[in-house]
Design a protein around this motif. Structure first.
Motif, PDB file in Angstrom:
ATOM      1  N   HIS A 198      29.677  38.105  38.255  1.00  0.00           N
ATOM      2  CA  HIS A 198      29.443  38.964  39.328  1.00  0.00           C
ATOM      3  C   HIS A 198      30.757  39.987  39.669  1.00  0.00           C
ATOM      4  O   HIS A 198      31.900  39.535  39.465  1.00  0.00           O
ATOM      5  N   ALA A 199      30.402  41.158  39.727  1.00  0.00           N
ATOM      6  CA  ALA A 199      31.309  42.172  40.049  1.00  0.00           C
ATOM      7  C   ALA A 199      30.980  43.389  40.622  1.00  0.00           C
ATOM      8  O   ALA A 199      29.529  43.802  40.380  1.00  0.00           O
ATOM      9  N   ASN A 200      31.841  44.112  41.398  1.00  0.00           N
ATOM     10  CA  ASN A 200      31.467  45.505  41.937  1.00  0.00           C
ATOM     11  C   ASN A 200      30.089  45.308  42.969  1.00  0.00           C
ATOM     12  O   ASN A 200      29.333  46.055  43.016  1.00  0.00           O
ATOM     13  N   GLY A 201      29.850  44.112  43.557  1.00  0.00           N
ATOM     14  CA  GLY A 201      28.774  43.892  44.339  1.00  0.00           C
ATOM     15  C   GLY A 201      27.555  43.674  43.629  1.00  0.00           C
ATOM     16  O   GLY A 201      26.452  43.547  44.345  1.00  0.00           O
ATOM     17  N   ILE A 202      27.441  43.481  42.100  1.00  0.00           N
ATOM     18  CA  ILE A 202      26.197  43.324  41.550  1.00  0.00           C
ATOM     19  C   ILE A 202      26.366  42.176  40.542  1.00  0.00           C
ATOM     20  O   ILE A 202      27.542  41.574  40.356  1.00  0.00           O
ATOM     21  N   ASP A 203      25.324  41.839  39.783  1.00  0.00           N
ATOM     22  CA  ASP A 203      25.425  41.056  38.560  1.00  0.00           C
ATOM     23  C   ASP A 203      24.988  41.790  37.549  1.00  0.00           C
ATOM     24  O   ASP A 203      24.428  42.616  37.201  1.00  0.00           O
ATOM     25  N   LEU A 204      25.543  41.338  36.413  1.00  0.00           N
ATOM     26  CA  LEU A 204      25.770  41.968  34.975  1.00  0.00           C
ATOM     27  C   LEU A 204      25.585  40.702  34.066  1.00  0.00           C
ATOM     28  O   LEU A 204      26.337  39.754  34.050  1.00  0.00           O
ATOM     29  N   CYS A 205      24.547  40.637  33.296  1.00  0.00           N
ATOM     30  CA  CYS A 205      24.073  39.769  32.239  1.00  0.00           C
ATOM     31  C   CYS A 205      24.900  40.135  31.001  1.00  0.00           C
ATOM     32  O   CYS A 205      24.787  41.414  30.326  1.00  0.00           O
ATOM     33  N   VAL A 206      25.838  39.168  30.446  1.00  0.00           N
ATOM     34  CA  VAL A 206      26.543  39.572  28.894  1.00  0.00           C
ATOM     35  C   VAL A 206      26.426  38.326  28.011  1.00  0.00           C
ATOM     36  O   VAL A 206      25.628  37.404  28.343  1.00  0.00           O
ATOM     37  N   GLU A 207      26.314  38.710  26.850  1.00  0.00           N
ATOM     38  CA  GLU A 207      26.496  37.680  25.720  1.00  0.00           C
ATOM     39  C   GLU A 207      27.414  38.375  24.752  1.00  0.00           C
ATOM     40  O   GLU A 207      27.879  39.140  24.337  1.00  0.00           O
ATOM     41  N   THR A 208      28.198  37.316  24.117  1.00  0.00           N
ATOM     42  CA  THR A 208      29.351  37.505  23.165  1.00  0.00           C
ATOM     43  C   THR A 208      28.658  37.015  21.803  1.00  0.00           C
ATOM     44  O   THR A 208      28.060  35.870  21.713  1.00  0.00           O
ATOM     45  N   PHE A 209      29.593  37.576  20.967  1.00  0.00           N
ATOM     46  CA  PHE A 209      29.684  36.910  19.273  1.00  0.00           C
ATOM     47  C   PHE A 209      30.846  37.001  18.631  1.00  0.00           C
ATOM     48  O   PHE A 209      31.861  37.717  18.953  1.00  0.00           O
ATOM     49  N   GLY A 210      31.093  35.700  18.057  1.00  0.00           N
ATOM     50  CA  GLY A 210      32.260  35.711  17.362  1.00  0.00           C
ATOM     51  C   GLY A 210      33.459  35.034  18.505  1.00  0.00           C
ATOM     52  O   GLY A 210      33.248  34.483  19.377  1.00  0.00           O
ATOM     53  N   SER A 211      34.703  35.112  17.656  1.00  0.00           N
ATOM     54  CA  SER A 211      36.098  34.370  18.612  1.00  0.00           C
ATOM     55  C   SER A 211      36.534  35.301  19.598  1.00  0.00           C
ATOM     56  O   SER A 211      37.052  36.408  18.880  1.00  0.00           O
ATOM     57  N   PRO A 212      36.833  34.885  20.692  1.00  0.00           N
ATOM     58  CA  PRO A 212      37.578  35.599  21.717  1.00  0.00           C
ATOM     59  C   PRO A 212      39.004  35.891  21.150  1.00  0.00           C
ATOM     60  O   PRO A 212      39.581  36.775  21.923  1.00  0.00           O
ATOM     61  N   THR A 213      39.351  35.271  20.294  1.00  0.00           N
ATOM     62  CA  THR A 213      41.052  35.543  19.809  1.00  0.00           C
ATOM     63  C   THR A 213      40.833  36.934  18.815  1.00  0.00           C
ATOM     64  O   THR A 213      42.056  37.493  18.524  1.00  0.00           O
ATOM     65  N   ASP A 214      39.693  37.305  18.372  1.00  0.00           N
ATOM     66  CA  ASP A 214      39.524  38.478  17.645  1.00  0.00           C
ATOM     67  C   ASP A 214      39.629  39.730  18.477  1.00  0.00           C
ATOM     68  O   ASP A 214      39.068  39.843  19.631  1.00  0.00           O
ATOM     69  N   PRO A 215      39.965  40.770  17.894  1.00  0.00           N
ATOM     70  CA  PRO A 215      39.865  41.966  18.549  1.00  0.00           C
ATOM     71  C   PRO A 215      38.508  42.289  19.069  1.00  0.00           C
ATOM     72  O   PRO A 215      37.519  42.271  18.413  1.00  0.00           O
ATOM     73  N   PRO A 216      38.472  42.863  20.489  1.00  0.00           N
ATOM     74  CA  PRO A 216      37.278  43.017  20.904  1.00  0.00           C
ATOM     75  C   PRO A 216      36.520  44.332  20.915  1.00  0.00           C
ATOM     76  O   PRO A 216      37.379  45.562  20.756  1.00  0.00           O
ATOM     77  N   ILE A 217      35.340  44.308  20.751  1.00  0.00           N
ATOM     78  CA  ILE A 217      34.375  45.477  20.645  1.00  0.00           C
ATOM     79  C   ILE A 217      33.485  45.093  21.872  1.00  0.00           C
ATOM     80  O   ILE A 217      32.517  44.280  22.057  1.00  0.00           O
ATOM     81  N   LEU A 218      33.381  46.221  22.755  1.00  0.00           N
ATOM     82  CA  LEU A 218      32.451  46.165  23.865  1.00  0.00           C
ATOM     83  C   LEU A 218      31.102  47.253  23.403  1.00  0.00           C
ATOM     84  O   LEU A 218      31.697  48.463  23.279  1.00  0.00           O
ATOM     85  N   LEU A 219      29.901  46.647  23.368  1.00  0.00           N
ATOM     86  CA  LEU A 219      28.978  47.816  22.923  1.00  0.00           C
ATOM     87  C   LEU A 219      28.137  48.098  24.159  1.00  0.00           C
ATOM     88  O   LEU A 219      27.852  47.445  25.141  1.00  0.00           O
ATOM     89  N   LEU A 220      27.951  49.783  24.422  1.00  0.00           N
ATOM     90  CA  LEU A 220      27.356  50.151  25.658  1.00  0.00           C
ATOM     91  C   LEU A 220      26.079  50.816  25.209  1.00  0.00           C
ATOM     92  O   LEU A 220      26.226  51.955  24.367  1.00  0.00           O
ATOM     93  N   ALA A 221      25.129  50.368  25.404  1.00  0.00           N
ATOM     94  CA  ALA A 221      23.519  50.651  25.181  1.00  0.00           C
ATOM     95  C   ALA A 221      23.329  52.146  25.930  1.00  0.00           C
ATOM     96  O   ALA A 221      24.078  52.566  26.850  1.00  0.00           O
ATOM     97  N   GLY A 222      22.497  52.834  25.407  1.00  0.00           N
ATOM     98  CA  GLY A 222      21.686  53.990  25.984  1.00  0.00           C
ATOM     99  C   GLY A 222      21.001  53.583  27.185  1.00  0.00           C
ATOM    100  O   GLY A 222      20.610  52.519  27.465  1.00  0.00           O
ATOM    101  N   GLY A 223      20.627  54.936  27.802  1.00  0.00           N
ATOM    102  CA  GLY A 223      19.621  54.615  29.042  1.00  0.00           C
ATOM    103  C   GLY A 223      18.482  54.172  28.686  1.00  0.00           C
ATOM    104  O   GLY A 223      17.925  54.512  27.479  1.00  0.00           O
ATOM    105  N   GLY A 224      17.668  52.992  29.126  1.00  0.00           N
ATOM    106  CA  GLY A 224      16.508  52.831  28.545  1.00  0.00           C
ATOM    107  C   GLY A 224      16.300  51.241  29.018  1.00  0.00           C
ATOM    108  O   GLY A 224      17.209  50.711  29.537  1.00  0.00           O
ATOM    109  N   PRO A 225      15.227  50.437  28.784  1.00  0.00           N
ATOM    110  CA  PRO A 225      14.919  49.273  29.218  1.00  0.00           C
ATOM    111  C   PRO A 225      15.597  47.976  28.121  1.00  0.00           C
ATOM    112  O   PRO A 225      15.689  47.095  28.639  1.00  0.00           O
TER     113      PRO A 225
END
Length: 298
Positions: free
Chosen positions: A18-45
């Motif tokens: 819950h952030a910025n007045g909305i809900d965002l659904c997230v999922e992670t893979f791998g260890s949180p101690t490793d360097p993070p990569i955030l994947l940002l998809a294109g516009g679409g469903p």
């Protein structure tokens, strides 16, 4: 606006923040101690599902903490009625920052495709301290409508049927919505040397339909795609940048990727011969190792 329970399937490994007045659904893979990569998809469903689980796992097995998520108006994140959304690209950028905050990440490597690449550019300009590196895939310095520029070509014209835009009369009917989603994917891959996998894309479309709160709401993304992005800000980008673009991209022509690589200081360009506006399995052996090498910089 709260994220309500979908009438379709729910992946229990996903997390709602819950952030910025909305809900965002997230999922992670791998260890949180490793360097993070955030994947940002294109516009679409497709949203987070556009980043195939196997592709995410390839990155995670390279000792990366991989995060994918549904932007507003897609998947299980907050949705608005079609035509009723008022958010802007800075709102999308703030949502990405909120995800980093949720995982207590001071910075992350950003990998953005198409519209996601536009969000990445904005973050790199406005919040350089939060960006470890940029990987900009099949995206543009100006957005989808470059009419104001003399040097960047517009996408080739397609009629509605060719672009998969014969809209469903009933979005709740999978027999209408799923073929429409497959048609969109087929259009994005048009001209590609990679064979279009009808079976895999149909399976993806079915998953997208089944987990979406309001499948039609993705059309609100046009308010971001079709507003000119701030090309003039690109010289301010200081994050190490890798641009990846296919020569057969019929949605954002290859020249846009070339321009990005020239206008961001020190950026490198990875050209994928014959690839369209897509991330098919046939190019994973090129793209995944390239991202891992690029995100090993710091």
């Amino acid at each position: 606006m709260a994220c309500v329970t979908s009438p379709h399937e729910f992946n229990s490994t996903e997390k709602i923040i819950h952030a910025n007045g909305i809900d965002l659904c997230v999922e992670t893979f791998g260890s949180p101690t490793d360097p993070p990569i955030l994947l940002l998809a294109g516009g679409g469903p497709a949203a987070m599902l556009w980043w195939n689980e196997e592709f995410c796992l390839r990155l995670a097995r390279g000792s990366r903490f991989v995060i994918r998520y549904d932007p507003r108006d897609s998947g299980r994140s907050t949705t608005y009625k079609p035509g009723a959304a008022t958010y802007t690209l800075p709102d999308f950028a703030n949502d990405a920052l909120a995800i980093l905050d949720e995982f207590s990440l001071s910075k992350a490597h950003l990998v953005g495709f198409s519209l996601g690449g536009g969000t990445c550019q904005l973050l790199a300009v406005r919040n350089p301290d939060r960006v470890a590196s940029l990987t900009l895939m099949s995206t543009s310095p100006v957005g989808a409508h470059p009419e104001e520029t003399d040097d960047l070509p517009a996408p080739p014209e397609k009629d509605d049927e060719e672009f998969g835009m014969i809209l469903p009369q009933n979005w709740e009917d999978p027999d209408e919505a799923i073929p429409f989603l497959v048609g969109m994917a087929r259009s994005c891959a048009a001209g590609s040397l990679q064979a279009f996998d009808e079976e895999e894309n149909t399976a993806l479309a079915r998953r997208v339909f089944n987990r979406s709160i309001n499948i039609q709401s993705f059309m609100n993304h046009a308010r971001l795609v079709f507003v000119r992005w701030s090309r003039e800000s690109l010289p301010k980008v200081k994050a190490p940048t890798l641009v990846i673009h296919g020569t057969a991209d019929s949605v954002i022509p290859y020249a846009h990727g070339v321009a990005l690589s020239k206008e961001i200081e020190g950026a490198s360009l990875l050209t994928i011969e014959g690839n369209g506006h897509e991330l098919p399995r046939g190019v994973w052996d090129i793209i995944a190792p390239s991202i891992l090498r690029h995100t090993a910089i710091n």
